[in-house]
Design an enzyme around this catalytic site. Structure first.
Site, mmCIF file in Angstrom:
data_model
loop_
_atom_site.group_PDB
_atom_site.id
_atom_site.type_symbol
_atom_site.label_atom_id
_atom_site.label_comp_id
_atom_site.label_asym_id
_atom_site.label_seq_id
_atom_site.Cartn_x
_atom_site.Cartn_y
_atom_site.Cartn_z
ATOM 1 N N ASN A 92 0.805 -1.226 0.000
ATOM 2 C CA ASN A 92 0.000 0.000 0.000
ATOM 3 C C ASN A 92 0.840 1.278 0.000
ATOM 4 O O ASN A 92 0.395 2.307 -0.508
ATOM 5 C CB ASN A 92 -0.913 -0.043 1.244
ATOM 6 C CG ASN A 92 -1.543 1.290 1.550
ATOM 7 O OD1 ASN A 92 -2.454 1.730 0.868
ATOM 8 N ND2 ASN A 92 -1.043 1.959 2.597
ATOM 9 N N TYR A 164 3.327 10.213 -11.287
ATOM 10 C CA TYR A 164 2.518 9.286 -10.482
ATOM 11 C C TYR A 164 1.786 8.315 -11.395
ATOM 12 O O TYR A 164 1.762 7.105 -11.148
ATOM 13 C CB TYR A 164 1.535 10.104 -9.643
ATOM 14 C CG TYR A 164 0.628 9.293 -8.754
ATOM 15 C CD1 TYR A 164 1.091 8.788 -7.537
ATOM 16 C CD2 TYR A 164 -0.705 9.050 -9.110
ATOM 17 C CE1 TYR A 164 0.244 8.053 -6.703
ATOM 18 C CE2 TYR A 164 -1.553 8.327 -8.292
ATOM 19 C CZ TYR A 164 -1.069 7.830 -7.080
ATOM 20 O OH TYR A 164 -1.916 7.111 -6.262
ATOM 21 N N LYS A 168 2.153 4.142 -11.487
ATOM 22 C CA LYS A 168 1.084 3.162 -11.242
ATOM 23 C C LYS A 168 0.878 2.280 -12.472
ATOM 24 O O LYS A 168 0.500 1.110 -12.334
ATOM 25 C CB LYS A 168 -0.209 3.875 -10.824
ATOM 26 C CG LYS A 168 -0.118 4.569 -9.458
ATOM 27 C CD LYS A 168 0.148 3.595 -8.308
ATOM 28 C CE LYS A 168 0.040 4.281 -6.946
ATOM 29 N NZ LYS A 168 0.301 3.367 -5.825
HETATM 30 N N1 LIG Z 1 -5.878 8.636 -1.396
HETATM 31 C C1 LIG Z 1 -6.277 8.453 -2.643
HETATM 32 O O1 LIG Z 1 -7.184 9.145 -3.129
HETATM 33 C C2 LIG Z 1 -5.639 7.377 -3.471
HETATM 34 C C3 LIG Z 1 -6.196 7.103 -4.723
HETATM 35 C C4 LIG Z 1 -5.626 6.086 -5.491
HETATM 36 C C5 LIG Z 1 -4.544 5.375 -5.000
HETATM 37 N N2 LIG Z 1 -4.005 5.679 -3.778
HETATM 38 C C6 LIG Z 1 -2.876 4.876 -3.302
HETATM 39 O O2 LIG Z 1 -3.144 4.434 -1.987
HETATM 40 C C7 LIG Z 1 -1.910 4.139 -1.321
HETATM 41 C C8 LIG Z 1 -1.924 4.731 0.075
HETATM 42 O O3 LIG Z 1 -1.859 6.140 -0.043
HETATM 43 P P1 LIG Z 1 -2.721 7.126 0.870
HETATM 44 O O4 LIG Z 1 -3.654 7.814 -0.043
HETATM 45 O O5 LIG Z 1 -3.237 6.444 2.061
HETATM 46 O O6 LIG Z 1 -1.578 8.195 1.235
HETATM 47 P P2 LIG Z 1 -0.871 8.578 2.628
HETATM 48 O O7 LIG Z 1 -1.882 8.972 3.642
HETATM 49 O O8 LIG Z 1 0.175 9.556 2.252
HETATM 50 O O9 LIG Z 1 -0.204 7.214 3.089
HETATM 51 C C9 LIG Z 1 0.924 6.695 2.446
HETATM 52 C C10 LIG Z 1 1.641 5.776 3.403
HETATM 53 O O10 LIG Z 1 2.801 5.246 2.722
HETATM 54 C C11 LIG Z 1 3.917 5.425 3.588
HETATM 55 N N3 LIG Z 1 5.161 5.481 2.846
HETATM 56 C C12 LIG Z 1 5.582 6.403 1.952
HETATM 57 N N4 LIG Z 1 6.822 6.111 1.515
HETATM 58 C C13 LIG Z 1 7.187 4.966 2.150
HETATM 59 C C14 LIG Z 1 8.345 4.158 2.140
HETATM 60 N N5 LIG Z 1 9.416 4.474 1.399
HETATM 61 N N6 LIG Z 1 8.371 3.037 2.892
HETATM 62 C C15 LIG Z 1 7.311 2.705 3.661
HETATM 63 N N7 LIG Z 1 6.191 3.450 3.751
HETATM 64 C C16 LIG Z 1 6.136 4.567 2.998
HETATM 65 C C17 LIG Z 1 3.631 6.705 4.335
HETATM 66 O O11 LIG Z 1 4.462 6.808 5.473
HETATM 67 P P3 LIG Z 1 4.783 8.241 6.164
HETATM 68 O O12 LIG Z 1 3.563 8.609 6.951
HETATM 69 O O13 LIG Z 1 5.983 7.960 6.991
HETATM 70 O O14 LIG Z 1 5.050 9.210 5.042
HETATM 71 C C18 LIG Z 1 2.158 6.492 4.659
HETATM 72 O O15 LIG Z 1 2.042 5.636 5.763
HETATM 73 C C19 LIG Z 1 -0.807 4.678 -2.227
HETATM 74 O O16 LIG Z 1 -0.214 3.604 -2.937
HETATM 75 C C20 LIG Z 1 -1.556 5.602 -3.167
HETATM 76 O O17 LIG Z 1 -0.902 5.745 -4.397
HETATM 77 C C21 LIG Z 1 -4.539 6.652 -3.015
#
Ligand SMILES: NC(=O)c1ccc[n+]([C@@H]2O[C@H](COP(=O)([O-])OP(=O)(O)OC[C@H]3O[C@@H](n4cnc5c(N)ncnc54)[C@H](OP(=O)(O)O)[C@@H]3O)[C@@H](O)[C@H]2O)c1
Length: 249
Positions: A92, A164, A168
């Site tokens: 994730n 980005y 993906k």
């Molecule tokens: N939110 C959306 O609308 C959306 C839509 C489509 C896809 N996604 C995908 O959903 C996934 C989760 O994202 P999110 O939206 O929940 O964003 P988020 O709140 O920024 O969470 C991302 C998480 O990934 C961690 N992370 C980043 N770099 C890392 C690394 N090098 N090693 C380990 N952990 C790391 C972050 O840790 P830190 O807190 O330490 O930075 C955080 O815990 C991502 O793959 C994103 O592309 C999200």
């Protein structure tokens, strides 16, 4: 071997990873290993989840930075020693990168979203293969779909975020390759778009978190991920899933 189903989630301290941890832990019979690169943030997230009343499963923290090979190796070793297997691996952790040169942005994004997601999940395969019903989910995005990006009548067509989107799309290819590699070994492999939901992905201001008010509740993403783990979408293994259907690769 542990009796609970063992779920590993990378990036579990924030956004979708946090919501999914909380959602799964509201059911009995699960142990969620919260993969976090910063264990202080991870512990704070774990404490917050535990303080809610409806937690029936169990939780633990695992230090893992998906861009750091030694961190990945130590994490695999720790899970092997403590649990002996992994039943579901939720890849994730993901980022965007703003405010750098285009080369720096691409390098950072690909290091996490492509190399990080692929290499980390590959490293956990030996533990997944010890499960009776293993599941590997790559958290992707509809923004990575080449089919949607090429369709002028689809809302994804005009979306920005080139780096980005490219990452993906590459992750989707990695997922498809993993499916072909693993389906004969009974590993259910999926790419999953969690939908546009509130998180820190776009930044930490309310405008960024809510995507200008357009973002939904990450608990909905969590429910979708739980359904996949639970086998409700097994007939769609090897595909790119959205909440209600599939996306073209
Ligand atoms: N939110 C959306 O609308 C959306 C839509 C489509 C896809 N996604 C995908 O959903 C996934 C989760 O994202 P999110 O939206 O929940 O964003 P988020 O709140 O920024 O969470 C991302 C998480 O990934 C961690 N992370 C980043 N770099 C890392 C690394 N090098 N090693 C380990 N952990 C790391 C972050 O840790 P830190 O807190 O330490 O930075 C955080 O815990 C991502 O793959 C994103 O592309 C999200």
């Amino acid at each position: 071997m542990a009796a609970s189903k063992i779920i590993v989630i990378t990036g579990a301290n924030s956004g979708i990873g946090y919501a999914t941890t909380k959602f799964i832990a509201s059911y009995p019979g699960y142990h969620v290993i919260m993969g976090c690169r910063d264990t202080e943030k991870g512990q704070a997230a774990l404490d917050e989840i535990k303080s809610s009343n409806d937690i029936k499963g169990t939780l633990s923290i695992l230090q893992i930075d998906v861009t750091d090979d030694s961190s990945i190796a130590a994490a695999v070793s720790q899970v092997e020693q403590e649990f002996g297997r992994v039943d579901a691996f939720l890849s994730n952790a993901g980022i965007t990168a703003f405010g750098h040169s285009a080369r720096e942005q691409l390098t950072k994004i690909f290091a996490t979203n492509v190399m990080g997601a692929f290499l980390t999940s590959q490293s956990f395969l030996p533990l997944l293969l010890k499960s009776e019903n293993p599941c590997l989910i790559q958290v992707s995005s509809g923004l990575g779909s080449l089919g949607l990006a090429a369709n002028p009548s689809d809302p994804h067509y005009n979306a920005p975020w080139e780096g980005y989107r490219m990452s993906k799309a590459a992750l989707n290819m990695a997922t498809l390759q993993q499916h072909k590699q693993l389906h004969s070994q009974n590993v259910r492999v999926f790419a999953y778009c969690p939908g546009l939901v509130r998180s820190n992905l776009r930044g930490e201001s309310e405008e960024a978190v809510s995507a200008g008010g357009a973002a939904g509740d990450p608990m909905n993403s969590a429910r979708g991920l739980f359904d996949i783990i639970e086998g409700k979408r097994d007939s769609e293994a090897g595909q790119f899933l959205s909440a209600n259907g599939t996306y073209p690769w």
